[in-house]
Every structure is written in structure tokens, then in C-alpha cells.
Design a protein around this motif. Structure first.
Motif, PDB file in Angstrom:
ATOM      1  N   LEU A   1      21.143 -18.363  -2.782  1.00 14.66           N
ATOM      2  CA  LEU A   1      22.236 -17.430  -2.531  1.00 14.66           C
ATOM      3  C   LEU A   1      21.803 -16.346  -1.561  1.00 14.66           C
ATOM      4  O   LEU A   1      22.573 -15.911  -0.705  1.00 14.66           O
ATOM      5  CB  LEU A   1      22.702 -16.797  -3.845  1.00 14.66           C
TER       6      LEU A   1
ATOM      7  N   LEU B   1      19.572 -16.622   0.811  1.00 13.42           N
ATOM      8  CA  LEU B   1      19.503 -17.210   2.150  1.00 13.42           C
ATOM      9  C   LEU B   1      20.892 -17.290   2.766  1.00 13.42           C
ATOM     10  O   LEU B   1      21.097 -16.934   3.924  1.00 13.42           O
ATOM     11  CB  LEU B   1      18.890 -18.611   2.082  1.00 13.42           C
ATOM     12  N   VAL B   2      21.843 -17.765   1.985  1.00 12.02           N
ATOM     13  CA  VAL B   2      23.210 -17.897   2.487  1.00 12.02           C
ATOM     14  C   VAL B   2      23.772 -16.515   2.842  1.00 12.02           C
ATOM     15  O   VAL B   2      24.361 -16.318   3.908  1.00 12.02           O
ATOM     16  CB  VAL B   2      24.109 -18.604   1.458  1.00 12.02           C
ATOM     17  N   ALA B   3      23.555 -15.558   1.947  1.00  9.56           N
ATOM     18  CA  ALA B   3      24.039 -14.201   2.194  1.00  9.56           C
ATOM     19  C   ALA B   3      23.430 -13.629   3.471  1.00  9.56           C
ATOM     20  O   ALA B   3      24.103 -12.978   4.264  1.00  9.56           O
ATOM     21  CB  ALA B   3      23.719 -13.300   0.993  1.00  9.56           C
TER      22      ALA B   3
ATOM     23  N   ARG C   1      22.525 -15.230   6.074  1.00  9.08           N
ATOM     24  CA  ARG C   1      23.198 -15.839   7.217  1.00  9.08           C
ATOM     25  C   ARG C   1      24.522 -15.143   7.507  1.00  9.08           C
ATOM     26  O   ARG C   1      24.856 -14.868   8.661  1.00  9.08           O
ATOM     27  CB  ARG C   1      23.480 -17.317   6.946  1.00  9.08           C
ATOM     28  N   PHE C   2      25.264 -14.890   6.455  1.00  5.18           N
ATOM     29  CA  PHE C   2      26.548 -14.193   6.648  1.00  5.18           C
ATOM     30  C   PHE C   2      26.316 -12.797   7.214  1.00  5.18           C
ATOM     31  O   PHE C   2      27.081 -12.308   8.028  1.00  5.18           O
ATOM     32  CB  PHE C   2      27.314 -14.119   5.322  1.00  5.18           C
ATOM     33  N   LYS C   3      25.239 -12.179   6.778  1.00  6.90           N
ATOM     34  CA  LYS C   3      24.953 -10.815   7.242  1.00  6.90           C
ATOM     35  C   LYS C   3      24.728 -10.783   8.753  1.00  6.90           C
ATOM     36  O   LYS C   3      25.127  -9.839   9.431  1.00  6.90           O
ATOM     37  CB  LYS C   3      23.732 -10.265   6.503  1.00  6.90           C
TER      38      LYS C   3
ATOM     39  N   LEU D   1      26.187 -12.519  10.858  1.00  6.41           N
ATOM     40  CA  LEU D   1      27.499 -12.608  11.507  1.00  6.41           C
ATOM     41  C   LEU D   1      28.390 -11.419  11.175  1.00  6.41           C
ATOM     42  O   LEU D   1      29.538 -11.349  11.619  1.00  6.41           O
ATOM     43  CB  LEU D   1      28.185 -13.903  11.086  1.00  6.41           C
ATOM     44  N   ALA D   2      27.870 -10.495  10.404  1.00  6.29           N
ATOM     45  CA  ALA D   2      28.693  -9.385   9.917  1.00  6.29           C
ATOM     46  C   ALA D   2      28.666  -8.176  10.844  1.00  6.29           C
ATOM     47  O   ALA D   2      28.977  -7.069  10.427  1.00  6.29           O
ATOM     48  CB  ALA D   2      28.253  -8.995   8.505  1.00  6.29           C
TER      49      ALA D   2
ATOM     50  N   THR E   1      17.174 -16.464  13.484  1.00  4.22           N
ATOM     51  CA  THR E   1      17.941 -17.206  12.491  1.00  4.22           C
ATOM     52  C   THR E   1      18.461 -18.525  13.052  1.00  4.22           C
ATOM     53  O   THR E   1      19.268 -19.198  12.418  1.00  4.22           O
ATOM     54  CB  THR E   1      19.116 -16.358  11.989  1.00  4.22           C
TER      55      THR E   1
END
Lengths: 114, 114
Positions: A16, A18-20, A22-24, A26-27, A69
Motif C-alpha cells: 500500500l 508503494l502504491v501510495a 506512486r500516486f503522490k 502524480l499529486a 520512479t
DNA sequence: TGACTATATAACTAAATAGTAATATAGTCA
DNA sequence: TGACTATATTACTATTTAGTTATATAGTCA
């Protein structure tokens, strides 16, 4: 034994994170802007600085993160460094989010009485 | 007039900020955990507190944010408030990111000599 | 009514980070 | 070599925010 829900394959906490992470990446609007510019072709740092109007150090830092990333790649050519999209999945993500946003905004507009 | 790149439909800055804000909501492991739990069915705040082990105020704040951005919905029933997935797109996003991560990790593993 | 429970909110602290200014690095060219 | 250019890095500031504690709100039930 009081739980009635189906316990869907739980991702471990590390996954979770790692996924978070990645989203960060793009945030940030500036990073999205850089990705969007790169969508139409590779560019040097200097070009991206000009096209975004942002500071050189700032652009460089964002590009470094995007490269770390794996979202973009780098290629040196003399004094210049060219950055390019390495993982086009980011555009799929953006399209999904845009579609969802449009749906929501259209709904809100309708609710107001269009 | 020295630009040779095709200038792909540029999103206005406000749009980029909206999209970035959406990604930011997904950029926290705890919120991903909550969404994942809700994937298998609606739950009360209390249940989510128990299942995550997080503090009640913390869970409530995260849920409020998820609801404000339309990712989850709420339904009151007596003293309890049930939260549920309102925009399943979030799981499509997660699947894309997971797939990309797996590809990258597999590549790294291979590079190490598997 | 009052005691109790579930959820939300407010105020606060600590950590993360975007942006900037200054400097370092590395490549080019005379 | 030294002057110059493009990019990266460092050190710093200001802002944001996750988590916590305490409290408020709202519903239930005796």
C-alpha cells in the motif's frame, strides 16, 4: 467470527505504501504539466523550464523524482539532458481521473439546474 | 517559431490542479487501506477503526475527505454511519499502478540476476 | 429527563515537501 | 588551459497535512 464481509485479498502495508508513493508523484500540478509536455515528444530541461515558466532548479528536481520512479527516462546529449516518457501508464491514469471528474462536474451542473 | 513538437491539447492549470488533487487523495496508505476494506462491502466507522487499528478521529477525517471527493458515500443508520464505495474507478487506478509496479520490480529482479 | 454510544470536529504537533537562491558538476569550445 | 553553458544539488523557508487528544454533536434507551 462475527465478520460477514468477504475479506478481499488484503494487500500488505508495504505494498500500500508503494502504491501510495506512486500516486503522490502524480499529486503535483507541476509534475503533471511536465508529463503532459513530454507526451508530445522528448525535451531538454531548458525547454521544459521555458515552456513551464518554472525555475530551473524546481524543474530539475521534479524531473529527478519522475525519473527515479520510472515514469520518465533521461538521455544525455552533449550539455543537454533529454527527458522522455518511460511509462505511458501515467496517461491512462490521468484519463481515468479526468473522466471521473467530468462525470462529477456534469452531475453537479445538472443538480444546479442545467 | 522554433518549436517542432506537436503541442498536444494542453490542459489549463486549474484542470491540472483538480487532477493532482484527486491523486493526492489516493496518495496516503491509510486511505488506500480504507478503500480496500470497503471494496468488499460497506462498513461503519467503528468497524473500520477496529479493522485498521487506527484512531477514531483519524479514520473519520480520512473518510470525510474520501466522501468530499466523491470516492465514497455515506449512509446513516441510527447511531452508525455506513461508508461505501461510490466511484469504483479508484480500483481501476490502483490496478494500473500495481501492474506498473510489478513490471518494474520484476525488471529490477531480473537485472540482479534471477 | 439523563446516561450512554457512535461519529465528527477543533486545536495542536511533527514531519514532509514545493519553491527558491546559491553553488557544484560536467560538458563544450576558443 | 580558461570562459562559458546546461543541469544537478544543497540549504533554506513556508506551507501542508497525518496523527492525536480533547471536546462537541447527535442518536438511543432506560
Amino acid at each position: 467470527m462475527a465478520k460477514s464481509k468477504t475479506t478481499a485479498a488484503v494487500m500488505p502495508p508495504e505494498a500500500l505504501e508503494l502504491v501510495a508513493a506512486r500516486f503522490k508523484v502524480l499529486a503535483e500540478p507541476m509534475r503533471l504539466r511536465l508529463l503532459q509536455l513530454l507526451e508530445s515528444g522528448e525535451r531538454t530541461v531548458g525547454e521544459l523550464v521555458t515552456e513551464t515558466g518554472a525555475g530551473q532548479a524546481n524543474v530539475s528536481k521534479h524531473l529527478t523524482l519522475l525519473a527515479e520512479t520510472g515514469m520518465v527516462g533521461r538521455r544525455k546529449e552533449g550539455l543537454n539532458v533529454y527527458y522522455f516518457i518511460a511509462d505511458p501508464m501515467v496517461f491512462d491514469l490521468c484519463k481515468l481521473v479526468c473522466g471521473s471528474l467530468q462525470k462529477q462536474l456534469a452531475q453537479k451542473a445538472k443538480a444546479f439546474g442545467g
